[in-house]
Design a protein around this motif. Sequence first.
Motif, PDB file in Angstrom:
ATOM      1  N   ASP A 171      -7.093   3.123  -1.485  1.00 29.11           N
ATOM      2  CA  ASP A 171      -7.422   2.065  -0.519  1.00 29.11           C
ATOM      3  C   ASP A 171      -7.396   2.676   0.894  1.00 29.11           C
ATOM      4  O   ASP A 171      -6.804   2.114   1.809  1.00 29.11           O
ATOM      5  N   HIS A 214     -10.470  -3.837  10.471  1.00 30.53           N
ATOM      6  CA  HIS A 214     -11.031  -3.004   9.399  1.00 30.53           C
ATOM      7  C   HIS A 214     -11.235  -3.758   8.080  1.00 30.53           C
ATOM      8  O   HIS A 214     -11.710  -3.164   7.113  1.00 30.53           O
ATOM      9  N   ASP A 215     -10.842  -5.019   8.009  1.00 31.29           N
ATOM     10  CA  ASP A 215     -10.963  -5.793   6.773  1.00 31.29           C
ATOM     11  C   ASP A 215     -12.015  -6.899   6.834  1.00 31.29           C
ATOM     12  O   ASP A 215     -12.240  -7.578   5.828  1.00 31.29           O
ATOM     13  N   ASP A 263       1.745  -4.099   7.800  1.00 31.82           N
ATOM     14  CA  ASP A 263       0.785  -4.532   6.786  1.00 31.82           C
ATOM     15  C   ASP A 263       1.361  -5.642   5.901  1.00 31.82           C
ATOM     16  O   ASP A 263       2.485  -5.509   5.397  1.00 31.82           O
ATOM     17  N   VAL A 264       0.591  -6.700   5.676  1.00 32.70           N
ATOM     18  CA  VAL A 264       0.973  -7.847   4.818  1.00 32.70           C
ATOM     19  C   VAL A 264       2.484  -8.111   4.764  1.00 32.70           C
ATOM     20  O   VAL A 264       3.056  -8.357   3.698  1.00 32.70           O
ATOM     21  N   PHE A 303      -1.929  -5.741  -4.796  1.00 31.66           N
ATOM     22  CA  PHE A 303      -3.199  -5.108  -4.432  1.00 31.66           C
ATOM     23  C   PHE A 303      -3.667  -4.271  -5.629  1.00 31.66           C
ATOM     24  O   PHE A 303      -3.552  -4.735  -6.750  1.00 31.66           O
ATOM     25  N   ARG A 357     -15.930  -5.229   3.390  1.00 34.81           N
ATOM     26  CA  ARG A 357     -15.140  -4.497   4.382  1.00 34.81           C
ATOM     27  C   ARG A 357     -15.840  -3.239   4.895  1.00 34.81           C
ATOM     28  O   ARG A 357     -15.531  -2.752   5.974  1.00 34.81           O
ATOM     29  N   ARG A 367       2.331  -1.807  13.483  1.00 35.03           N
ATOM     30  CA  ARG A 367       1.602  -2.952  12.962  1.00 35.03           C
ATOM     31  C   ARG A 367       2.050  -3.004  11.505  1.00 35.03           C
ATOM     32  O   ARG A 367       2.014  -1.992  10.796  1.00 35.03           O
ATOM     33  N   GLU A 405       0.926  -8.267  10.394  1.00 35.74           N
ATOM     34  CA  GLU A 405      -0.296  -8.855   9.830  1.00 35.74           C
ATOM     35  C   GLU A 405       0.169 -10.049   9.001  1.00 35.74           C
ATOM     36  O   GLU A 405       1.021  -9.884   8.128  1.00 35.74           O
ATOM     37  N   PHE A 420      -7.376  -7.352  -5.284  1.00 36.50           N
ATOM     38  CA  PHE A 420      -8.538  -6.519  -5.550  1.00 36.50           C
ATOM     39  C   PHE A 420      -9.061  -6.696  -6.972  1.00 36.50           C
ATOM     40  O   PHE A 420      -9.638  -5.797  -7.562  1.00 36.50           O
ATOM     41  N   ARG A 465     -16.594  -0.189   8.381  1.00 39.40           N
ATOM     42  CA  ARG A 465     -16.043   1.138   8.102  1.00 39.40           C
ATOM     43  C   ARG A 465     -17.089   2.243   8.195  1.00 39.40           C
ATOM     44  O   ARG A 465     -16.804   3.400   7.905  1.00 39.40           O
ATOM     45  N   TYR A 507      -4.008   2.906   2.713  1.00 41.59           N
ATOM     46  CA  TYR A 507      -3.073   1.774   2.556  1.00 41.59           C
ATOM     47  C   TYR A 507      -2.296   1.914   1.243  1.00 41.59           C
ATOM     48  O   TYR A 507      -1.675   0.966   0.770  1.00 41.59           O
ATOM     49  N   HIS A 562       4.095  -2.240  -0.403  1.00 43.71           N
ATOM     50  CA  HIS A 562       3.833  -1.441  -1.597  1.00 43.71           C
ATOM     51  C   HIS A 562       3.736   0.023  -1.178  1.00 43.71           C
ATOM     52  O   HIS A 562       3.567   0.323   0.003  1.00 43.71           O
TER      53      HIS A 562
HETATM   54  C1  GLC Z   1      -3.865  -5.216   4.482  1.00 46.07           C
HETATM   55  C2  GLC Z   1      -4.769  -4.150   5.038  1.00 46.07           C
HETATM   56  C3  GLC Z   1      -5.863  -3.861   4.068  1.00 46.07           C
HETATM   57  C4  GLC Z   1      -5.235  -3.357   2.797  1.00 46.07           C
HETATM   58  C5  GLC Z   1      -4.169  -4.315   2.267  1.00 46.07           C
HETATM   59  C6  GLC Z   1      -3.289  -3.633   1.282  1.00 46.07           C
HETATM   60  O1  GLC Z   1      -4.501  -6.435   4.364  1.00 46.07           O
HETATM   61  O2  GLC Z   1      -5.225  -4.526   6.297  1.00 46.07           O
HETATM   62  O3  GLC Z   1      -6.799  -2.942   4.554  1.00 46.07           O
HETATM   63  O4  GLC Z   1      -6.214  -3.168   1.826  1.00 46.07           O
HETATM   64  O5  GLC Z   1      -3.315  -4.794   3.280  1.00 46.07           O
HETATM   65  O6  GLC Z   1      -2.481  -2.677   1.926  1.00 46.07           O
END
Ligand code: GLC
Length: 551
Positions: free
Chosen positions: A60, A323-324, A195-196, A159, A409, A193, A250, A140, A413, A63, A103
Amino acid sequence: MARTWWKEAVIYQIYPRSFMDGNGDGIGDLRGIIEKLDYLQLLGVDVLWLSPVFESPNDDNGYDISDYRAIMKEFGGMADFDEMLEGIHARGMKLVMDLVVNHSSDEHSWFQESRSSTDNPYRDYYFWEPEPPNNWKSFFGGNAWEYDAPSGEYYLHLFSKKQPDLNWENQKVREEVYSLMRFWLDKGVDGFRMDVIPFISKRLDWPDMDPHDFSSAIEQIYANGPRLHEFLQEMNRKVSSHYDVMTVGEAPGVPPKWANLYVGEDREELNMIFHFGHMMLDWGPGGKFDPQSWGLKEFKEVFNTWHKAVGQKGWISIFLDNHDFPRLVSRWGNDREYRVESAKLLATLLLTMRGTPSIYQGTEIGMTNVAFDRLDDYRDLETINEYREAKERGDDLDALLKVVHRVGRDNVRTPLQWDDSPNAGFTAASEPWIKVNPNYREINVKAALADPDSVFFYYQQLLRFRKENLALVYGDYEPIDEGSDWLYAYRRWSKEGEFYIYLNFSSKEQTNIPFPTGIRTRLFISNYEPDASFKDTLRPWEARVYRVAAP
Ligand code: GLC
Ligand code: CA
């Protein structure tokens, strides 16, 4: 409200893989970023947020981290990182890293140990169950529980399969995270920042989700778990509070009513969050690949509601793409005949709202979505998995390709378009890792810098004005004419000044605009040449900011 640098700052997000390739292998890297620091300084942004640059098998695009203390080989090494950080600081900017700790990668040594046997000391670093305890779906595609043969049990991954969820119930996991945060902060980085981050505390009674309503499941099942705020407070107490840093979470699945639990100044958790109110406006019950139409009224409603909810107690970060999500001008503007005008209008919104604005790379030159006509040209696992599942279901794949053109996405990119030479000057290689958008001959940095009326220079001007006018940062916000489905107008004011902002969100000329009367105003900034014959009229995608003159 107390003044702090991170409220006054403007963030610029770099997606390193697509920013600039410094060594000609087709992949963006840290040398490429170093080369372009002068450009970013010229734009006038304060904080660079880098999407993950850590060692990763790139399921990913970073990520999925396999070593939190090493730089991804494709991006360079620690010496490049140190040089980049020094270069950023030398130019008066700051660096924020991406903290991805809901994760790890399945190739991280913790998971390698964890999966090796049921009694391995790292077993409890992740979630293992003899049978899937619920019907959770992965973001995903497919189930969120994956059978793992070596120990005969299932592990949780919200994910991809290669992104197993870390078990924050385990104090050792939390200490690992705090320790890696300190590692980077001690190197001098200026924040994270996250992530989730609302997903880190799980509902251990493992309730089922409604399989037909993914959006609600995010809020009610995945995010805002029972120990979340305890974890965030612990992280703040043990780490962030010991440094002068920016922390921005986020925050998918966080509704306005809970905002201040995350960012209220009395809470000592996070400085701010990126909420998803507007970003999920067009999601249907099936999620992002089931897009619905959206209207300006609902869009404004999101900003109004969040403003009220956060109020004087907390702070948020404002973004219109990242980026998403699709390119801002393609999603909220008109990327054809009014590309420049609408890109500037959206810049006006982004930089005159209350909250710390975040600009995604390429948005400052008005880059647009891309429409590849072959699935083979797509690189994002989300798109590829969706395509595979649609094929298995026997769905109409041409229809799906159109949806991907709209929401995928990879729209954001494709490589940053630096000039009109082959591959947009992004790489010296013959093939970049993902194709460039064919419109690079027209839309690129070189062209933008040669044109005083470009989107770039409009951003530069707005960035300067925001800095010089604290009312645009700390001032209150009040919407005007909430009912209109094409006009977004609002007032920002504090004892430092007062501003009226008018944005025509339509490709039509609009008349009878309720401009302020009875007060002396001066046109402060606009994306069109002032013209007296348009006194009560806004031209297509016209943006005007009026400043109230001192009495
Ligand atoms: C967040 C990121 C994204 C990523 C996901 C899993 O939403 O911005 O790009 O795929 O988390 O880490
Ligand atoms: Ca490279």
